[in-house]
Write a protein that holds these residues in place. Structure first.
Motif, PDB file in Angstrom:
ATOM      1  N   UNK A   1      38.204  76.977  44.670  1.00  0.00           N
ATOM      2  CA  UNK A   1      39.081  76.345  45.665  1.00  0.00           C
ATOM      3  C   UNK A   1      38.320  76.052  46.961  1.00  0.00           C
ATOM      4  N   UNK A   2      37.418  76.962  47.352  1.00  0.00           N
ATOM      5  CA  UNK A   2      36.708  76.811  48.622  1.00  0.00           C
ATOM      6  C   UNK A   2      35.476  75.927  48.525  1.00  0.00           C
ATOM      7  N   UNK A   3      34.834  75.901  47.354  1.00  0.00           N
ATOM      8  CA  UNK A   3      33.488  75.321  47.277  1.00  0.00           C
ATOM      9  C   UNK A   3      33.343  74.104  46.370  1.00  0.00           C
ATOM     10  N   UNK A   4      34.193  73.948  45.358  1.00  0.00           N
ATOM     11  CA  UNK A   4      33.973  72.916  44.353  1.00  0.00           C
ATOM     12  C   UNK A   4      35.034  71.827  44.432  1.00  0.00           C
ATOM     13  N   UNK A   5      34.574  70.614  44.209  1.00  0.00           N
ATOM     14  CA  UNK A   5      35.464  69.455  44.237  1.00  0.00           C
ATOM     15  C   UNK A   5      35.986  69.087  42.857  1.00  0.00           C
ATOM     16  N   UNK A   6      35.237  69.474  41.806  1.00  0.00           N
ATOM     17  CA  UNK A   6      35.621  69.060  40.457  1.00  0.00           C
ATOM     18  C   UNK A   6      35.082  70.051  39.437  1.00  0.00           C
ATOM     19  N   UNK A   7      35.844  70.272  38.366  1.00  0.00           N
ATOM     20  CA  UNK A   7      35.415  71.076  37.226  1.00  0.00           C
ATOM     21  C   UNK A   7      35.289  70.152  36.018  1.00  0.00           C
TER      22      UNK A   7
ATOM     23  N   UNK B   1      44.371  78.494  27.959  1.00  0.00           N
ATOM     24  CA  UNK B   1      43.950  79.782  27.391  1.00  0.00           C
ATOM     25  C   UNK B   1      43.548  80.774  28.481  1.00  0.00           C
ATOM     26  N   UNK B   2      42.902  80.279  29.540  1.00  0.00           N
ATOM     27  CA  UNK B   2      42.431  81.167  30.596  1.00  0.00           C
ATOM     28  C   UNK B   2      43.381  81.206  31.792  1.00  0.00           C
ATOM     29  N   UNK B   3      44.533  80.535  31.666  1.00  0.00           N
ATOM     30  CA  UNK B   3      45.588  80.564  32.686  1.00  0.00           C
ATOM     31  C   UNK B   3      45.068  80.161  34.057  1.00  0.00           C
ATOM     32  N   UNK B   4      44.454  78.998  34.115  1.00  0.00           N
ATOM     33  CA  UNK B   4      43.961  78.505  35.391  1.00  0.00           C
ATOM     34  C   UNK B   4      45.124  78.243  36.348  1.00  0.00           C
ATOM     35  N   UNK B   5      44.987  78.609  37.611  1.00  0.00           N
ATOM     36  CA  UNK B   5      46.014  78.264  38.592  1.00  0.00           C
ATOM     37  C   UNK B   5      45.992  76.760  38.883  1.00  0.00           C
ATOM     38  N   UNK B   6      47.038  76.302  39.547  1.00  0.00           N
ATOM     39  CA  UNK B   6      47.189  74.867  39.777  1.00  0.00           C
ATOM     40  C   UNK B   6      46.015  74.280  40.562  1.00  0.00           C
ATOM     41  N   UNK B   7      45.501  75.020  41.531  1.00  0.00           N
ATOM     42  CA  UNK B   7      44.389  74.501  42.333  1.00  0.00           C
ATOM     43  C   UNK B   7      43.160  74.208  41.468  1.00  0.00           C
ATOM     44  N   UNK B   8      42.889  75.063  40.494  1.00  0.00           N
ATOM     45  CA  UNK B   8      41.750  74.826  39.598  1.00  0.00           C
ATOM     46  C   UNK B   8      42.067  73.725  38.592  1.00  0.00           C
ATOM     47  N   UNK B   9      43.289  73.702  38.076  1.00  0.00           N
ATOM     48  CA  UNK B   9      43.688  72.646  37.137  1.00  0.00           C
ATOM     49  C   UNK B   9      43.568  71.268  37.776  1.00  0.00           C
ATOM     50  N   UNK B  10      43.880  71.181  39.065  1.00  0.00           N
ATOM     51  CA  UNK B  10      43.830  69.904  39.768  1.00  0.00           C
ATOM     52  C   UNK B  10      42.417  69.340  39.796  1.00  0.00           C
ATOM     53  N   UNK B  11      41.420  70.213  39.768  1.00  0.00           N
ATOM     54  CA  UNK B  11      40.024  69.784  39.827  1.00  0.00           C
ATOM     55  C   UNK B  11      39.419  69.551  38.438  1.00  0.00           C
TER      56      UNK B  11
END
Length: 286
Positions: free
Chosen positions: A40-46, A60-70
């Motif tokens: 959330x603090x450092x990366x723009x995209x996954x 499977x790893x239950x990513x939160x919305x902030x990570x899913x958005x990227x």
């Protein structure tokens, strides 16, 4: 005029394999180290080198919305499809070429030992021309033991390393291997019948990927706890007696590199636009 660029930073994309480890283990590790906070603090995209139809990493790893958005699924990556001509060495319908590869070889000894024992005991009803590549990381004493075990087995070539893996792969009717990402992508894109004996320690990544690929009919997987000469040779015979490209479905998306290039360009264009806006506002303030 000086423009303050301290707020500007490089655009950052984090590239993830499709499978990291067992879901519960991965969730615990990520929570312990606050990886989602770092994202959330450092990366723009996954960028995930895989596809959700095979393994939905975010679910499977239950990513939160902030990570899913990227997150962007890119598809799988492979070196290239082999264009080498298949050298047919068969003299009869029951002769087949088998490539056995243990990756780097650090933990490939049980796989190769089991295969050689099956050949020694003549557990296969087929005539197999075998190329066995132990891998340069296999300990010297294990290499020596396999060389001794291979003595007297006909139609067998035992190598520590091969610089012609593309040719070896192209000439094989069947590949027996462990379950690394690159290995499985290469066998699938080249439409090779494949038997996988993945590692399960220290992480379960290989076993999970092998199971999901097997569920799609792309290969057969044998858990290492169930590996025996009898089981392996029976699986070999079953695969080779039903040898046909028609049986291998095209279910994997291998446009990973192209799609990664697309998303990186999108990220750069967004960063350039935002930087231009910041500079314009700074100039207006000045």
């Amino acid at each position: 005029m000086r423009i303050n660029r301290m707020r500007n930073r490089p655009a950052l994309a984090l590239v993830l394999r499709d499978i990291l480890d067992a879901p519960e283990t991965t969730r615990q590790i990520w929570a312990k180290h606050d990886y989602h906070g770092i994202i959330r603090r450092c990366y723009d995209m996954l960028l995930v080198v895989g596809q959700p139809e095979i393994f939905d990493l975010a679910h499977e790893y239950r990513f939160p919305e902030a990570s899913r958005h990227r997150l962007r699924y890119c598809g799988y990556i492979h070196h290239k499809k082999s264009t080498h001509r298949h050298i047919n060495r068969k003299n009869s319908p029951n002769q087949f070429s088998v490539l056995v590869a243990a990756g780097g070889g650090g933990d490939g000894f049980p796989l190769i030992q089991t295969y050689l024992e099956g050949l020694q005991r003549q557990l296969s009803g087929l005539q197999l021309h075998s190329t066995v590549i132990t891998g340069p990381e296999m300990p010297a004493d294990q290499q020596a033991q396999l060389r001794e075990q291979a003595t007297g087995i006909p139609n067998l070539e035992l190598l520590e390393f091969s610089p012609q893996m593309e040719e070896q792969l192209a000439g094989a009717d069947l590949v027996i291997c462990m379950g690394g990402y690159n290995t499985l992508c290469e066998t699938v894109v080249n439409r090779k019948r494949t038997i996988v004996i993945p590692r399960t320690q220290p992480v379960e990544e290989q076993w999970i990927r092998a199971k999901h690929f097997a569920n799609r009919g792309l290969l057969e997987a044998i858990h290492p706890d169930n590996l025996s000469p009898e089981t392996l040779m029976q699986t070999i015979d079953r695969n080779l007696t039903h040898l046909s490209d028609d049986g291998l479905p095209d279910v994997l998306d291998f446009n990973g590199l192209e799609r990664m290039h697309y998303w990186v360009n999108q990220l750069l264009e967004k960063q350039q636009t935002e930087t231009l806006k910041e500079e314009t506002l700074s100039c207006m303030h000045y």
